[in-house]
Structure formats: structure tokens, C-alpha cells
Enzyme design. Structure first.
Site, PDB file in Angstrom:
ATOM      1  N   ASN A   1      -9.068   1.253  10.108  1.00 51.93           N
ATOM      2  CA  ASN A   1      -8.214   1.066  11.220  1.00 51.93           C
ATOM      3  C   ASN A   1      -9.026   1.587  12.604  1.00 51.93           C
ATOM      4  O   ASN A   1      -9.310   0.937  13.566  1.00 51.93           O
ATOM      5  CB  ASN A   1      -6.880   1.327  10.992  1.00 51.93           C
ATOM      6  CG  ASN A   1      -5.935   0.997  12.148  1.00 51.93           C
ATOM      7  OD1 ASN A   1      -4.797   1.034  11.904  1.00 51.93           O
ATOM      8  ND2 ASN A   1      -6.470   0.345  13.297  1.00 51.93           N
ATOM      9  N   THR A   2      -8.704   3.047  12.883  1.00 52.40           N
ATOM     10  CA  THR A   2      -9.118   3.726  13.805  1.00 52.40           C
ATOM     11  C   THR A   2     -10.669   3.552  14.197  1.00 52.40           C
ATOM     12  O   THR A   2     -10.721   3.294  15.176  1.00 52.40           O
ATOM     13  CB  THR A   2      -8.829   5.355  13.613  1.00 52.40           C
ATOM     14  OG1 THR A   2      -7.407   5.463  13.066  1.00 52.40           O
ATOM     15  CG2 THR A   2      -9.059   5.916  14.878  1.00 52.40           C
TER      16      THR A   2
ATOM     17  N   GLY B   1      -8.140   8.786  10.337  1.00 48.58           N
ATOM     18  CA  GLY B   1      -8.593   8.880  11.503  1.00 48.58           C
ATOM     19  C   GLY B   1      -9.450   9.924  12.029  1.00 48.58           C
ATOM     20  O   GLY B   1      -9.745  10.042  13.134  1.00 48.58           O
TER      21      GLY B   1
ATOM     22  N   ALA C   1      -9.698   5.198   4.583  1.00 49.69           N
ATOM     23  CA  ALA C   1      -9.709   6.532   5.685  1.00 49.69           C
ATOM     24  C   ALA C   1     -10.788   7.209   5.868  1.00 49.69           C
ATOM     25  O   ALA C   1     -11.384   7.502   4.831  1.00 49.69           O
ATOM     26  CB  ALA C   1      -8.354   7.483   5.095  1.00 49.69           C
ATOM     27  N   GLY C   2     -11.188   7.651   6.962  1.00 48.18           N
ATOM     28  CA  GLY C   2     -12.148   8.640   7.428  1.00 48.18           C
ATOM     29  C   GLY C   2     -13.306   8.158   7.791  1.00 48.18           C
ATOM     30  O   GLY C   2     -14.082   8.970   8.337  1.00 48.18           O
TER      31      GLY C   2
ATOM     32  N   LYS D   1       0.902  -1.286  -0.067  1.00 48.30           N
ATOM     33  CA  LYS D   1       0.055  -0.201  -0.058  1.00 48.30           C
ATOM     34  C   LYS D   1       0.919   1.218  -0.036  1.00 48.30           C
ATOM     35  O   LYS D   1       1.767   1.436   1.101  1.00 48.30           O
ATOM     36  CB  LYS D   1      -0.894   0.079   1.216  1.00 48.30           C
ATOM     37  CG  LYS D   1      -1.671   1.424   1.307  1.00 48.30           C
ATOM     38  CD  LYS D   1      -2.517   1.265   2.675  1.00 48.30           C
ATOM     39  CE  LYS D   1      -3.064   2.892   2.789  1.00 48.30           C
ATOM     40  NZ  LYS D   1      -3.774   2.829   4.406  1.00 48.30           N
TER      41      LYS D   1
END
Length: 260
Positions: free
Chosen positions: A209-210, A161, A187-188, A100
């Protein structure tokens, strides 16, 4: 591209959820969350891995004996030269042929550098890597990354995040419409609602992830995200009704008769 199957490179994936391995409270919760998610692909920053002895690495030991596709990322790289070097080290260690590409120049926004990302994608694709670049939600740039050899393109829904969800659904839909490779929103995203929205736009998967790791209950959130992907994908495949300005009676008022 068969929209009913998710194939990246030469690998067919059962799950459309890509899951990050950082920021969990402890390894036990991390392992349980991964299990609940049903994810096939795990991603992690190569800077966190001991490439001199990947089989003995503290991060990777938790996944020993389990079948995952590893997607290491070049987080921390500031330019194409650094990212390419990191990717080559990962492959030489026997860790993974997948990479990635993640190149950020600002620690405040962590937004990807479009020029360096494009250069890295083209070089690594030419070297035989399965390249998945993380990029902005720019439809033109996403197409250029595909043309440069990306096996899949990963536009962000919003900055890493933040949990802000899909800030520009119009752009994401354009990216999907023009793509001949899988599109993975990366993301986001912060909730199952965000994941459903992403999948209903026609993307092929999401990377989280987050949103999972920092949830109050990461294991339950991982399962929620799994179900959200399934629901959103099924809704997209079913085809939603058109939006209209005024109401339409579901029973059909013209067919009603009054009893005298």
C-alpha cells in the site's frame, strides 16, 4: 499446493500483487495505479467503508463495474472479539467473504497481536470465511495459523509503512518451506528491490500500500512492483546458483591454451 498457480480459497488469481487502496493523493491516481499494477485483489480497512450501503460507498464506487476480489481488513480492532464482529458485519453487508485479520495493540509499531490473531483466525475459519491473517515473521506462529484454518498467511517483512524491506529473510524462507497454504508478504516493503527479494525467497505474493500510494509517482511505482513480482518469481522458479566464498572462472581456465 501447485506452486505455478496461486489459489486462495476457491479463487485462482492471475496477479500475485495485492494492493491497498488508502493514502493515495486522489481517486484518479489511485485508479491509475491499480490499473498499472494489474492486481486482482484490493484491500481496505472496513472502518473506512459504509457497511450500511456498500454499493454507495465513496471508496468502493471507484471500482464499480470492474472485476476485483475484495480483501477487507479489520484494522483498528484491538482484540479477537472486535475483529470477529467487524468480519461478520462485512459479510452480512454482502461486501466479501474474504477477510484480512489485522489486530494491533500498539499504534507506534502496529505489530500484530499473535494470541488474538490466532483466536480470530480459528473462529472465522470455522464460520466459513476465507481468512488471511496478518502476522509477524515467526515460523511457528505462521504454521499455527495455517493449522487454525487460514487460507493464506501474511507475515510482515517489517513494520507497516516503514519501507525497511525484508528484515529477516531467514525466517521468511522457513515459513515458505513449512507452508501448505500460500504465503503473502504483507507490510514493510518499500521498493521493487524489496519485492524481488521477497519473491526470490519463494513467497506466493506480496501486499503493498504505502510503497505505491506514497511514492513520488504512484502509477510508475505500481507498474515497477508488477514487473518486480514477475522477475522475482521467475528467478525463484529458475533456481539461483549457490553462493561461494571464492571465484570460479566462467570460461574454465583449464581449457585455455597459449599460442606460441
Amino acid at each position: 499446493m501447485n506452486k505455478n498457480r496461486l489459489v486462495i480459497g476457491e479463487t485462482e488469481l492471475k496477479s500475485r500483487l495485492f494492493l491497498g487502496t488508502g493514502r493515495y493523493p486522489n481517486p484518479y491516481i489511485q485508479e491509475k495505479a491499480i490499473e498499472a499494477s494489474g492486481a486482482d485483489v484490493l484491500t481496505f480497512a472496513l472502518r473506512r467503508v459504509n457497511l450500511n450501503a456498500p454499493n454507495e460507498d465513496a471508496i468502493l464506487q471507484h471500482f464499480e463495474g470492474k472485476q476485483f476480489t475484495y480483501l477487507p481488513n479489520t484494522s483498528g480492532a484491538k482484540n479477537a472479539e472486535e475483529a470477529i464482529r467487524i468480519a461478520r458485519l462485512a459479510r452480512a453487508s454482502g461486501l466479501s467473504n474474504w477477510i484480512k485479520v489485522e489486530i494491533s495493540v500498539s499504534e507506534k509499531t502496529l505489530l500484530p497481536d499473535p494470541i488474538e490473531t490466532l483466536k480470530t483466525t480459528e473462529q472465522l475459519a470455522n464460520e466459513g470465511f476465507v481468512v488471511l491473517p496478518y502476522t509477524s515473521d515467526d515460523p511457528v506462529l505462521c504454521k499455527r495459523l495455517e493449522e487454525a484454518g487460514a487460507a493464506a498467511v501474511m507475515p510482515g517483512g517489517s513494520p507497516i509503512g516503514t519501507g525497511l524491506g525484508i528484515l529477516n529473510p531467514y525466517n521468511i524462507s522457513l515459513i515458505v518451506e513449512e507452508a501448505n497454504v500460500p504465503i503473502i508478504v504483507d507490510a514493510g516493503l518499500g521498493s521493487a528491490r524489496d519485492v524481488v527479494e521477497a519473491m526470490q525467497l519463494g513467497v506466493d505474493g506480496v501486499l503493498l500500500n504505502t510503497a505505491v500510494a506514497k511514492a513520488k509517482d504512484p502509477v510508475k511505482m505500481a507498474e515497477a512492483m508488477k514487473l518486480a513480482i514477475e522477475a522475482g518469481r521467475l528467478s525463484y522458479m529458475a533456481g539461483r546458483i549457490a553462493k561461494k566464498r571464492y571465484a570460479t572462472a566462467s570460461s574454465g581456465l583449464e581449457s585455455l591454451t597459449l599460442n606460441e
